[in-house]
Motif scaffolding. Structure first.
Motif, PDB file in Angstrom:
ATOM      1  N   GLY A 248      -4.268   7.688  -3.366  1.00 19.04           N
ATOM      2  CA  GLY A 248      -2.699   8.577  -3.362  1.00 19.04           C
ATOM      3  C   GLY A 248      -1.746   9.314  -2.825  1.00 19.04           C
ATOM      4  N   PRO A 249      -2.266   9.375  -1.913  1.00 19.36           N
ATOM      5  CA  PRO A 249      -1.169  10.887  -0.804  1.00 19.36           C
ATOM      6  C   PRO A 249       0.107  10.112  -0.306  1.00 19.36           C
ATOM      7  CG  PRO A 249      -3.137  10.857  -0.194  1.00 19.36           C
ATOM      8  CD  PRO A 249      -3.219   9.157  -1.099  1.00 19.36           C
ATOM      9  N   TRP A 250      -0.485   8.762   0.080  1.00 23.75           N
ATOM     10  CA  TRP A 250       0.828   7.958   0.960  1.00 23.75           C
ATOM     11  C   TRP A 250       1.445   7.029   0.529  1.00 23.75           C
ATOM     12  CZ3 TRP A 250       1.884   9.684   5.432  1.00 23.75           C
ATOM     13  CH2 TRP A 250       1.798  10.595   6.318  1.00 23.75           C
ATOM     14  N   ILE A 251       2.855   6.563   0.924  1.00 27.26           N
ATOM     15  CA  ILE A 251       3.439   5.093   0.491  1.00 27.26           C
ATOM     16  C   ILE A 251       3.116   4.336   1.809  1.00 27.26           C
ATOM     17  CG2 ILE A 251       5.240   3.660   0.062  1.00 27.26           C
ATOM     18  CD1 ILE A 251       6.081   6.228  -1.859  1.00 27.26           C
ATOM     19  N   THR A 252       2.511   3.174   1.774  1.00 30.76           N
ATOM     20  CA  THR A 252       2.112   2.422   3.107  1.00 30.76           C
ATOM     21  C   THR A 252       3.164   1.134   3.462  1.00 30.76           C
ATOM     22  OG1 THR A 252       0.484   0.854   2.285  1.00 30.76           O
ATOM     23  CG2 THR A 252      -0.025   3.146   3.462  1.00 30.76           C
ATOM     24  N   TYR A 253       3.191   0.577   4.285  1.00 30.98           N
ATOM     25  CA  TYR A 253       3.738  -0.437   5.184  1.00 30.98           C
ATOM     26  C   TYR A 253       3.195  -1.057   6.121  1.00 30.98           C
ATOM     27  CZ  TYR A 253       7.110  -3.887   5.808  1.00 30.98           C
ATOM     28  OH  TYR A 253       7.806  -5.328   5.786  1.00 30.98           O
ATOM     29  N   ASN A 254       2.463  -2.447   5.742  1.00 29.71           N
ATOM     30  CA  ASN A 254       1.684  -3.231   6.519  1.00 29.71           C
ATOM     31  C   ASN A 254       0.791  -2.247   6.798  1.00 29.71           C
ATOM     32  OD1 ASN A 254       3.402  -5.406   6.521  1.00 29.71           O
ATOM     33  ND2 ASN A 254       4.374  -5.015   8.762  1.00 29.71           N
ATOM     34  N   SER A 255      -0.077  -1.740   5.951  1.00 31.33           N
ATOM     35  CA  SER A 255      -1.251  -0.596   5.598  1.00 31.33           C
ATOM     36  C   SER A 255      -0.370   0.984   6.876  1.00 31.33           C
ATOM     37  CB  SER A 255      -2.056  -1.461   6.246  1.00 31.33           C
ATOM     38  OG  SER A 255      -3.208  -2.462   6.110  1.00 31.33           O
ATOM     39  N   GLU A 256       0.130   0.942   7.014  1.00 32.30           N
ATOM     40  CA  GLU A 256       0.326   2.163   8.112  1.00 32.30           C
ATOM     41  C   GLU A 256       0.997   2.799   7.245  1.00 32.30           C
ATOM     42  OE1 GLU A 256       0.686   2.863  11.406  1.00 32.30           O
ATOM     43  OE2 GLU A 256       0.129   1.512  12.323  1.00 32.30           O
ATOM     44  N   ASN A 257       0.910   4.496   7.411  1.00 33.99           N
ATOM     45  CA  ASN A 257       1.014   5.106   6.757  1.00 33.99           C
ATOM     46  C   ASN A 257       2.644   5.545   6.801  1.00 33.99           C
ATOM     47  OD1 ASN A 257      -1.332   5.963   5.616  1.00 33.99           O
ATOM     48  ND2 ASN A 257      -1.130   7.556   7.305  1.00 33.99           N
ATOM     49  N   LEU A 258       3.523   6.012   5.733  1.00 34.75           N
ATOM     50  CA  LEU A 258       5.124   5.362   5.892  1.00 34.75           C
ATOM     51  C   LEU A 258       5.740   7.048   5.024  1.00 34.75           C
ATOM     52  CD1 LEU A 258       7.696   3.365   6.340  1.00 34.75           C
ATOM     53  CD2 LEU A 258       7.971   2.895   4.112  1.00 34.75           C
ATOM     54  N   LEU A 259       5.228   7.202   3.846  1.00 40.40           N
ATOM     55  CA  LEU A 259       5.849   8.610   3.380  1.00 40.40           C
ATOM     56  C   LEU A 259       4.456   8.905   2.611  1.00 40.40           C
ATOM     57  CD1 LEU A 259       8.525  10.050   2.385  1.00 40.40           C
ATOM     58  CD2 LEU A 259       8.632   8.255   0.173  1.00 40.40           C
ATOM     59  N   TRP A 260       4.166  10.351   2.953  1.00 44.07           N
ATOM     60  CA  TRP A 260       3.359  11.091   2.232  1.00 44.07           C
ATOM     61  C   TRP A 260       3.815  11.852   0.942  1.00 44.07           C
ATOM     62  CZ3 TRP A 260       3.307  16.330   0.960  1.00 44.07           C
ATOM     63  CH2 TRP A 260       1.723  17.155   0.412  1.00 44.07           C
ATOM     64  N   ILE A 261       3.019  11.924  -0.136  1.00 44.16           N
ATOM     65  CA  ILE A 261       3.093  11.931  -1.402  1.00 44.16           C
ATOM     66  C   ILE A 261       3.248  13.102  -1.502  1.00 44.16           C
ATOM     67  CG2 ILE A 261       3.518  11.390  -3.788  1.00 44.16           C
ATOM     68  CD1 ILE A 261       2.496   8.588  -2.795  1.00 44.16           C
ATOM     69  N   PRO A 262       3.941  14.686  -2.009  1.00 49.03           N
ATOM     70  CA  PRO A 262       3.021  15.645  -2.360  1.00 49.03           C
ATOM     71  C   PRO A 262       2.426  15.251  -3.602  1.00 49.03           C
ATOM     72  CG  PRO A 262       5.154  15.922  -1.480  1.00 49.03           C
ATOM     73  CD  PRO A 262       4.851  14.059  -1.580  1.00 49.03           C
ATOM     74  N   PRO A 263       1.430  16.140  -4.711  1.00 46.17           N
ATOM     75  CA  PRO A 263       0.673  16.516  -5.168  1.00 46.17           C
ATOM     76  C   PRO A 263       1.008  16.797  -6.250  1.00 46.17           C
ATOM     77  CG  PRO A 263      -0.744  17.662  -3.548  1.00 46.17           C
ATOM     78  CD  PRO A 263       0.636  17.183  -2.927  1.00 46.17           C
ATOM     79  N   GLU A 264       1.996  17.081  -6.498  1.00 46.39           N
ATOM     80  CA  GLU A 264       2.234  16.988  -7.780  1.00 46.39           C
ATOM     81  C   GLU A 264       3.090  15.749  -8.133  1.00 46.39           C
ATOM     82  OE1 GLU A 264       6.292  19.717  -9.610  1.00 46.39           O
ATOM     83  OE2 GLU A 264       6.073  20.365  -7.283  1.00 46.39           O
ATOM     84  N   TYR A 265       3.600  15.067  -7.297  1.00 48.26           N
ATOM     85  CA  TYR A 265       4.028  14.007  -7.842  1.00 48.26           C
ATOM     86  C   TYR A 265       2.996  12.542  -7.217  1.00 48.26           C
ATOM     87  CZ  TYR A 265       8.411  17.159  -7.196  1.00 48.26           C
ATOM     88  OH  TYR A 265       9.405  16.640  -7.531  1.00 48.26           O
ATOM     89  N   ARG A 266       1.904  12.711  -7.231  1.00 44.44           N
ATOM     90  CA  ARG A 266       0.807  11.744  -6.763  1.00 44.44           C
ATOM     91  C   ARG A 266       0.864  10.767  -7.846  1.00 44.44           C
ATOM     92  NH1 ARG A 266      -3.172  14.846  -2.079  1.00 44.44           N
ATOM     93  NH2 ARG A 266      -0.654  14.933  -1.384  1.00 44.44           N
ATOM     94  N   PRO A 267       0.517   9.719  -7.407  1.00 45.69           N
ATOM     95  CA  PRO A 267       0.375   8.659  -9.206  1.00 45.69           C
ATOM     96  C   PRO A 267      -0.663   8.800 -10.004  1.00 45.69           C
ATOM     97  CG  PRO A 267       0.317   7.497  -6.895  1.00 45.69           C
ATOM     98  CD  PRO A 267       0.689   9.302  -6.260  1.00 45.69           C
ATOM     99  N   TYR A 268      -0.584   8.513 -10.816  1.00 45.59           N
ATOM    100  CA  TYR A 268      -1.483   8.709 -11.595  1.00 45.59           C
ATOM    101  C   TYR A 268      -1.890   7.148 -12.046  1.00 45.59           C
ATOM    102  CZ  TYR A 268      -5.506   8.874 -15.006  1.00 45.59           C
ATOM    103  OH  TYR A 268      -6.617   7.956 -16.448  1.00 45.59           O
ATOM    104  N   CYS A 269      -0.774   6.328 -11.470  1.00 50.35           N
ATOM    105  CA  CYS A 269      -0.175   4.847 -11.650  1.00 50.35           C
ATOM    106  C   CYS A 269       0.478   4.246 -11.087  1.00 50.35           C
ATOM    107  CB  CYS A 269      -0.875   4.405 -13.173  1.00 50.35           C
ATOM    108  SG  CYS A 269       1.104   5.007 -14.331  1.00 50.35           S
ATOM    109  N   SER A 270       0.702   3.366 -10.408  1.00 53.81           N
ATOM    110  CA  SER A 270       2.135   3.184  -9.510  1.00 53.81           C
ATOM    111  C   SER A 270       1.834   1.664  -9.617  1.00 53.81           C
ATOM    112  CB  SER A 270       1.464   3.578  -8.276  1.00 53.81           C
ATOM    113  OG  SER A 270       0.536   1.910  -8.016  1.00 53.81           O
TER     114      SER A 270
END
Length: 1537
Positions: A1485-1507
């Motif tokens: 849950g901590p990262w949005i990725t692109y082609n398996s590369e980390n792209l955008l870190w997600i703070p715990p407050e917004y870390r997804p329970y689902c997506s």
């Protein structure tokens, strides 16, 4: 009859029953004839013999002995006392097996199978199920998790592991042993197999009992070995229902009656043959066969254990046996190679078994030290540990110091080898400690270097070892106790990898990241951990003696007192092999501990001849260089000897100056130098002042900068720190050389400036007038120069990483080696705030604030990026805290209405909120940190231009910072308890581990492992020196809060179980323990005894217990709406209060013990006068049931939390309602005020902890986990978004307008997933109610219900045509016809639950992902499995979709080619061959990725329970209930990745 010597036996074989003992005797290769010497208190007769090269004693019960754990414990105690040299033990015999044919695969345990106790994640190996509470109905309520006993000895576990590694051929190895005794006779027959046809298992209850159908095993598979938890108790169980209850409760494979008793004394390996099924049927005929099979496996274990006897054991001969028969076991035995010729048996000393933290007393415990050479540590683990441990190579440090001092002169060193005190220390085994003491410049360090070289040569052919360390005050890695221990361990372990067996369990059992974290400076118990490890190494039985040398102890700033005391203690410990030689100047700390120890003082009488030799060599060097005449040579020699005052350093400094003087002026210059170091330094300073004004000024600038620096400066760093920007580096080098009497350039590559001697630094700090304006001014100049230098060099992406998610650990500077653009400003970046804090208030006024503000406005993000690359973010977080404090409005700095303060404050929030992201990924400071900051954050507004353009739609953030200042990450489970230290500096948390955190910076300082399970409660003592914890296994521990050392452990509290809280009394002498069912126990810490126990008349919860602050009173509530006050010491009832309309279930004492607050089910809070019982205040206004109450420490405030998730603050005197704190998404069940009454801690069922500032409303820490949103999905055209909620409903939004369209209802339980059909006309949903429903999203009408799933549906997917739907339930996939609702196919093959399914684009294939770490590709028409893809990870929440030739998951997109259908077995593809494409969300849950590369870190407050994902959009369902939507420019991303 001959007499047997108990000292000769190294293994014990427990065979409690007669038939078990007979099987053991038949297994012996040789039975020893004779008897052991008789003693008055002997209760048992032991048999003995040889087996697989081991001398073994067989211990069994005498006829008529009552079986059970108590008898077994008594037997084990006698064995442990009688046989002092035991290395390991085995418990071998029969047991009841517990099959479970309902699980998959079936646990088909049969009579004659072998059971091995093995500790796993599912249990402790041996479960003492008999410990519990009698319910009064003939039933036993066991302990919550059973009593955790010591683990099996390391060597036995290793041998079992070696046998298991031979699978599937392991049975063959011990069947040969069985064949050798199967025809042997015993009183009722032989040990032959009674036959499988006679093995009958009955299942079901008494009314519906039936014979289980089991196939006859083939001869090759007749016997199987099962490893797991074995239950042990005093009760002979003959009840199938009770057996199954224990099996399911503790995951048991068998039951027996002795292991729990023996394991508490000797950590044996438990091997049992199955002779019955613990039901009402007698199967005694199976006992001989089962005993023989267990004995055969035990012999196979012995065959795997090395036969060599431990090196430290006495090599007794037959003559010894008679000579020693009367010797007492406490008498010291001669041990070859021991440091003093003797080694005590130390019967009362405990030890830590390898891989086990449980202490075992007695001689058996000492086996760990004398058999250490049998514990093999993997070499790669040892090398990894050395890498993590190392701060440098002590040999390299010694070489550097020797070079800086001009090299060692043998003639000046050789005298000490003849000194009587040194020879006494070196050669006498009883001389364990010597302190070389001398004034500055007397040559202590050069003597130590010479001694290291001497001992290295001398010990090269001996079994003794050498370790050494050279302290230096100016070096951060050489000036503290932790570094000394690290260096000594590294030096010893690097050359002796066998000592790796002493590597702490804390390191062995953790993953790589936690291993590295163990050595972080923030780990407050690191000194203790390393001290204990080195102690173990110095006691290792494989070593003869260890010479340990530590130079310049007086230069050790931190931990010196504790280090020196430990050295003295170790030198006095008979078990230690260390011989300590330490050096240092006289200091009070050293003299206090070492003053009465042997001391070799470097006085004039001792060292004058050596100094004279040194002068001779220095003069010869001057003669060779300067062409001195014989007369001049003699004059120089005589002058040096007259003034040297037996000080090597004085000679070295003067001769170094004379090298550059013409021989015509040599005596003139020499006569100017006064005797003594201080006068000499003063003369050197006058020489600097005699230079031209500019040169003199710059030299003093250099000296001032070096003096106040927090670490040695590199030459290029110095140039910028002193403001000499742009000056050629050669000019800076020349200035340093002009200061050569004080400092020296070291390391040709980095050219680091160090003090020539510690006395030079002392002179500059205390005596020289190099800082006319004072040190505060010098610190200020450093700040200004640092800001200017950083402003010139810092820029975005200074390392040209380009990868926005590049981890800091992978970042490397661009260009050739040694071209790091950050090198010149590395010191400035790390320390400019530290220097600012040392300045005066006047300096921190208007002008300085303008400079810092300008720097922040332009370079704040660049500075944070640089700090991330340097690993300096944790220090920066602590420094920015101090910066906020320094410039607080209370200090009344007159600058633009505190605009500067607001910027600093906002930067403080920015750094703390995004600390993890910036620290671990430098460029996220321009991405995640900006995007997730508030819209009106000053930092975000200043750097809005830096926000990534490739995110075309960003979620809208709140306007201002939330109450959450910082999130503490690290726990893997629910946080169940938190506690402030009294001084508010630290916070303790209870979860999967116990965490101790710095409340200011949020840094995790310590991680403590709770005994036997997760922690459920923590509490600081009132002096903050100790921490109490309770684990889920009802173990109570007391910790030293500073060192992390466990001071006391209590594994059980009588009959009390399920303990949920611990509270210190205010005198810190007692701990009140509370169980979930109403039992309270008062535990006296000093005696470890329970003083009294109180049981309420009905169940109470933890918050219904409150401790009086005078340490004597305890309040409880029970039925009848009554509150009772008990005296803690006597248990006497002091007061009884009535008055609530409902039961008073929550209450709290004021801290002055004058008032008591209580809450009842009417949501009413009452405050009472404790003495009179009068109700002073009635507080109303809670909208829900009050869950917890707490008084502030000044007693002015009362906090309450109710089940509406709201915290309310009341004036406790007037009853006025003051404040409301909202933000929790679950019930708050813990409230705790800080001791200054300025902060409040709250813990909630939403898995969050929040720390509130009562004045400003700020939240100082938060942890987030759960939310009401269960699942989120896009329609395939991207127009709609649907979510499933825990309230059984579904919500649908139109994304363009944000309008909510429908809220279909109809499920009877929580919705678990939703998905749109590809044409958007249908929506399918799954629920905990095990159904799948098809909806019309426009009208909300339910069109179809698909039933027949055996359990909850984990995943659903529409075919692309919209004609079919696939559902996954447990390990089964079903394909449904959506017109008729008929199930067309049922697909099976996964071995674990299926998490997701997806159709191929043409609907011909179906993909499924499972917890068995595979993806399977199926033919959707025939149901055939076409392909299996092996993965390295589970897909617990993975989503699957197919786009053309890609298989897309929630985690990433996998490129593969589905093979054509064939009759051959499905192919398998390994994870490393997969290719990953497109947008995704990382599995945890901590990262949005692109082609398996980390792209955008997600703070715990917004870390997804689902997506949810589309090709260019990511939607995150957050714990707060928000849905965040990101749109990405995928063309730009494709060009970058």
């Amino acid at each position: 009859m001959s007499e047997l010597n108990p000292n000769d036996y190294t293994a014990v074989w427990f065979a409690p029953l007669e038939i078990e003992a007979l099987a053991a005797l038949h297994m012996l290769d040789e039975e020893h004839q004779g008897r052991f010497p008789a003693r008055r208190n002997d209760r048992y007769v032991f048999r003995a013999g040889k087996m697989c090269g081991h001398s073994i004693v067989i211990a069994s019960f005498p006829p008529g002995e009552v079986y059970g754990t108590t008898s077994a414990s008594i037997l084990a105690s006698h064995v442990e006392e009688r046989f002092p040299n035991l290395r390991f033990g085995l418990l071998v015999g029969v047991a009841a097996g517990i099959p479970d044919l309902s699980v998959h695969p079936p646990r088909d345990i049969r009579l004659g199978d072998v059971l091995i106790s093995e500790r796993t994640q599912s249990g402790p190996g041996i479960v003492h199920y008999g410990l519990g509470k009698d319910t009064g109905q003939g039933k036993l309520q066991p302990l919550h998790h059973g009593y955790v006993l010591p683990n099996t000895g390391y060597i036995v576990r290793s041998a079992i592991g070696a046998i298991k590694n031979m699978r599937p051929n392991e049975v063959e190895k011990f069947l040969q042993c069985y064949e050798s005794i199967k025809d042997k006779e015993h009183p009722t027959g032989t040990f032959a197999d009674p036959g499988q046809e006679n093995d009958k298992l009955y299942v079901g209850d008494d009314k519906n009992e039936r014979l289980a159908e089991r196939e006859i095993r083939s001869d090759s598979e007749r016997t199987r070995v099962w490893c797991g938890n074995i239950g042990s108790g005093d009760k002979l169980l003959k009840d199938a229902q009770e057996r199954d209850r224990l099996r399911d409760g503790y995951n048991l494979i068998g039951l027996e009656m002795e292991a729990a008793g023996i394991m508490g004394v000797i950590p044996v390996g438990v091997i049992r043959g199955v002779c019955d099924y613990a039901d009402k049927r007698k199967r005694k005929e199976w006992q001989p066969y089962a005993a023989a099979m267990a004995a055969a496996y035990a012999k196979a274990i012995l065959n795997k254990i090395p036969q060599e006897r431990p090196a430290a054991l006495r090599n007794a001969t037959s003559d010894d046996r008679t000579d020693n028969k009367g010797r007492d076991r406490e008498e010291a035995a001669e041990v070859p190679g021991s440091s003093n010729g003797k080694a005590a048996r130390h019967a009362t000393h405990g030890f830590n078994l390898p891989g086990n933290n449980n202490k075992v007393a007695g001689n058996f415990g000492n086996i760990g030290n004398i058999t250490g050479n049998l514990q093999i540590v993997p070499d790669d683990l040892c090398k990894e540990f050395l890498g993590d441990l190392s701060e440098g190579d002590p040999c390299m440090d010694m070489s550097r110091i020797e070079t800086n001092k001009g090299g060692i002169l043998k003639d000046c060193f050789a005298w000490i080898l003849k000194d009587p005190q040194l020879k006494e220390w070196r050669d006498n085994k009883d001389a364990r400690l010597l302190w070389i003491k001398g004034a500055p410049g007397r040559g202590k360090t050069m003597l130590m270097i010479g001694l290291v070289k001497h001992l290295t040569d001398r010990l090269s052919s001996e079994s003794s070892k050498l370790s050494f360390f050279f302290c230096q005050n100016s070096e951060p890695c050489l000036n503290n106790g932790v570094s000394v221990l690290r260096g000594l361990i590294w030096e010893l372990l690097n050359k002796n990898h066998d000592l790796g067996r002493h590597i702490p369990d804390e390191y062995r059992t953790n993953d790589k990241e936690k291993r590295k974290a163990m050595f972080e400076r923030s780990n407050r118990n690191l000194f203790t951990t390393l001290k204990e490890m080195l102690s173990g190494m110095l006691r290792d039985g494989s070593l003869e003696a260890v010479y340990v040398l530590v130079d310049a102890l007086d230069e050790c700033d931190k931990d010196l007192g504790e280090l020196v005391e430990w050295i003295a203690d170790d030198a006095a410990d008979d078990l230690s092999k260390a011989k300590w030689l330490v050096s240092g100047r006289f200091t009070m700390k050293l003299d206090r501990t070492l003053g009465r120890k042997p001391t070799l003082e470097l006085n004039g009488e001792r060292i004058t001849p050596a100094v004279d030799q040194f002068i001779e060599q220095k003069v010869e060097s001057l003669v060779n260089k300067g062409g001195y005449s014989e007369e001049l040579k003699n004059q120089v020699r005589m002058a040096l000897k007259e003034k040297a005052e037996s000080t090597f350093l004085w000679v070295a400094l003067v001769c170094n100056h004379l090298k550059f003087i013409s021989r015509l002026n040599v005596m003139t210059e020499l006569n100017k130098f006064p005797p003594g170091l201080k006068p000499l330094y003063e003369r050197m300073m006058r020489m600097i002042e005699d230079q031209d004004e500019n040169t003199s000024r710059q030299c003093k600038q250099v000296l001032r900068a070096v003096t106040i620096a927090y670490r040695p400066l590199a030459l290029e760093e110095l140039a910028l720190v002193v403001g000499l920007h742009g000056r050629p580096i050669d000019d800076i080098r020349q200035l340093v050389r002009l200061c050569g009497s004080y400092v020296i350039l070291h390391d040709e590559e980095n050219e680091t400036i160090r003090f020539l001697h510690e006395s030079a630094k002392d002179y500059l700090v205390h005596d020289a007038n190099v800082s006319p304006g004072g040190l505060e001014q010098e610190h200020g100049l450093t700040v200004k120069c640092s800001l200017q230098a950083m402003s010139k060099i810092l820029r975005k992406d200074i390392y040209s990483l380009r990868r926005i998610g590049c981890p800091s650990r992978e970042a490397r500077p661009p260009g050739p080696p040694n071209s790091d653009p950050l090198s010149p400003i590395r010191y400035s970046c790390l320390y400019w705030i530290n220097h600012l804090l040392e300045t005066s208030k006047e300096f921190r006024g208007h002008d300085t604030q303008r400079e810092i503000e300008a720097f922040f406005k332009k370079h704040l993000l660049h500075w944070l990026e640089a700090l991330s690359l340097m690993g300096g973010i944790p220090n920066a977080a602590a420094a920015i805290n101090k910066l906020v404090h320094v410039f607080s409005p209370e200090d009344q700095y007159p600058y633009d209405g505190n605009q500067f303060y607001h910027l600093v404050r906002d930067a403080h929030r920015f750094i703390h909120y995004h600390k993890w992201a910036i620290e671990n990924s430098p460029l996220q400071v321009y991405a995640s940190a900006l995007i997730f900051s508030p819209a009106r954050s000053l930092v975000r507004e200043l750097f809005r231009r830096e926000e990534p353009e490739w995110i075309t739609t960003k979620p809208v953030m709140r306007d201002s910072w939330s109450l959450c200042l910082q999130t503490l990450e690290g726990h893997r489970g629910v946080v169940r308890s938190i506690a402030f230290s009294r001084d508010d500096r630290f916070i303790a948390s209870a979860s999967d581990t116990i965490g101790i955190w710095d409340s200011a910076s949020g840094n995790r300082l310590q991680t403590l492992e709770a005994h036997g399970g997760c922690a459920v409660s923590v509490a600081f003592s009132h002096d903050d020196k100790r921490l109490a914890s309770v684990s889920s296994t009802d173990t109570v521990q007391i910790w030293d809060s500073a060192s992390g050392e466990c001071l006391r452990t209590r594994n059980s509290i009588g009959d009390v179980y399920d303990i949920v809280s611990a509270i210190f009394s205010h005198d810190d002498k007692h701990v009140v323990l509370t169980s979930s069912y109403g039992i309270m126990v008062i535990w006296d810490i000093a005696s470890s005894e329970c003083t009294w126990t109180y049981e309420a008349r009905r169940t109470v919860i933890p918050s219904t217990i409150s401790h009086g602050n005078d340490s004597r009173r305890l309040a409880t509530a029970s039925d009848g709406n009554i509150i009772r006050i008990q005296d803690l010491t006597s248990g006497e009832r002091l007061q009884t209060f009535k008055g609530h309309n409902g039961m008073a279930y929550v209450f709290a004492f004021s801290h002055d013990n004058k008032r008591l607050a209580s809450a009842s089910y009417g949501n009413i809070i009452r405050i009472r006068d404790f003495a009179s019982g009068e109700c002073l205040q009635t507080l109303e206004g809670n909208n829900g049931i009050v869950c917890v109450l707490a008084f502030s420490h000044d007693n002015k405030r009362l906090a309450s939390a109710s089940d509406d998730n709201i915290i309310r603050i009341w004036d406790s005197a007037s009853g006025e309602y003051l404040h409301t704190f909202e933000g929790h998404n679950g019930i708050v069940f813990v409230l705790a005020f800080s001791h200054d009454s300025k902060r409040l801690a709250s813990a909630s069922g939403d898995r969050t902890i929040r720390i509130w500032n009562l004045a400003s409303g700020e939240c100082l820490q938060t942890v987030n986990c759960h939310s009401n949103i269960i699942t989120v999905t896009f329609s395939h055209d991207g127009k709609y978004l649907a979510s499933g909620l825990s309230n059984h409903t579904i919500r649908i939004w139109e994304l363009a307008s944000g309008t909510r369209l429908q809220a279909p209802e109809g499920h009877s339980n929580r919705v678990t997933s939703v998905t749109f059909s590809h044409n958007g006309k249908h929506l399918a949903s799954t629920s905990v109610d095990d159904t799948v429903k098809i909806w019309d999203p426009a009208s909300g009408e339910c069109l179809l219900i698909l039933e027949g799933n055996s359990s909850r549906v984990n995943s659903i997917v529409f075919s692309h045509s919209g004609e079919h739907l696939a559902s996954a339930s447990h390990r089964t996939i079903r394909i449904w016809d959506l017109t008729s609702g008929e199930c067309l196919q049922t697909l099976e093959g996964h071995s674990e639950n299926i998490s997701r399914v997806a159709f191929s684009h043409d609907d011909k294939d179906l993909a499924s992902a499972s917890f068995d770490k595979t993806i399977r590709i199926w033919d959707s028409v025939s149901g055939e499995c076409l392909r299996t893809i092996d993965l390295r990870m589970e897909f617990p929440n993975a989503s699957l979709a197919t786009v053309h030739k890609y298989l897309c998951t929630k985690i990433d997109t996998i490129l593969f080619n589905t093979p054509s259908t064939s009759s051959t077995a499905p192919s398998r593809t390994a994870h490393q061959n997969l290719q990953h494409r497109g947008l995704g969300v990382s599995s945890n849950g901590p990262w949005i990725t692109y082609n398996s590369e980390n792209l955008l870190w997600i703070p715990p407050e917004y870390r997804p329970y689902c997506s949810g994902l589309t090709a260019s959009t990511v939607a995150l369902g957050c714990p707060s209930g928000r849905v965040l939507i990101f749109n990405f420019d995928t063309k730009f991303l494709a060009s970058c990745f």
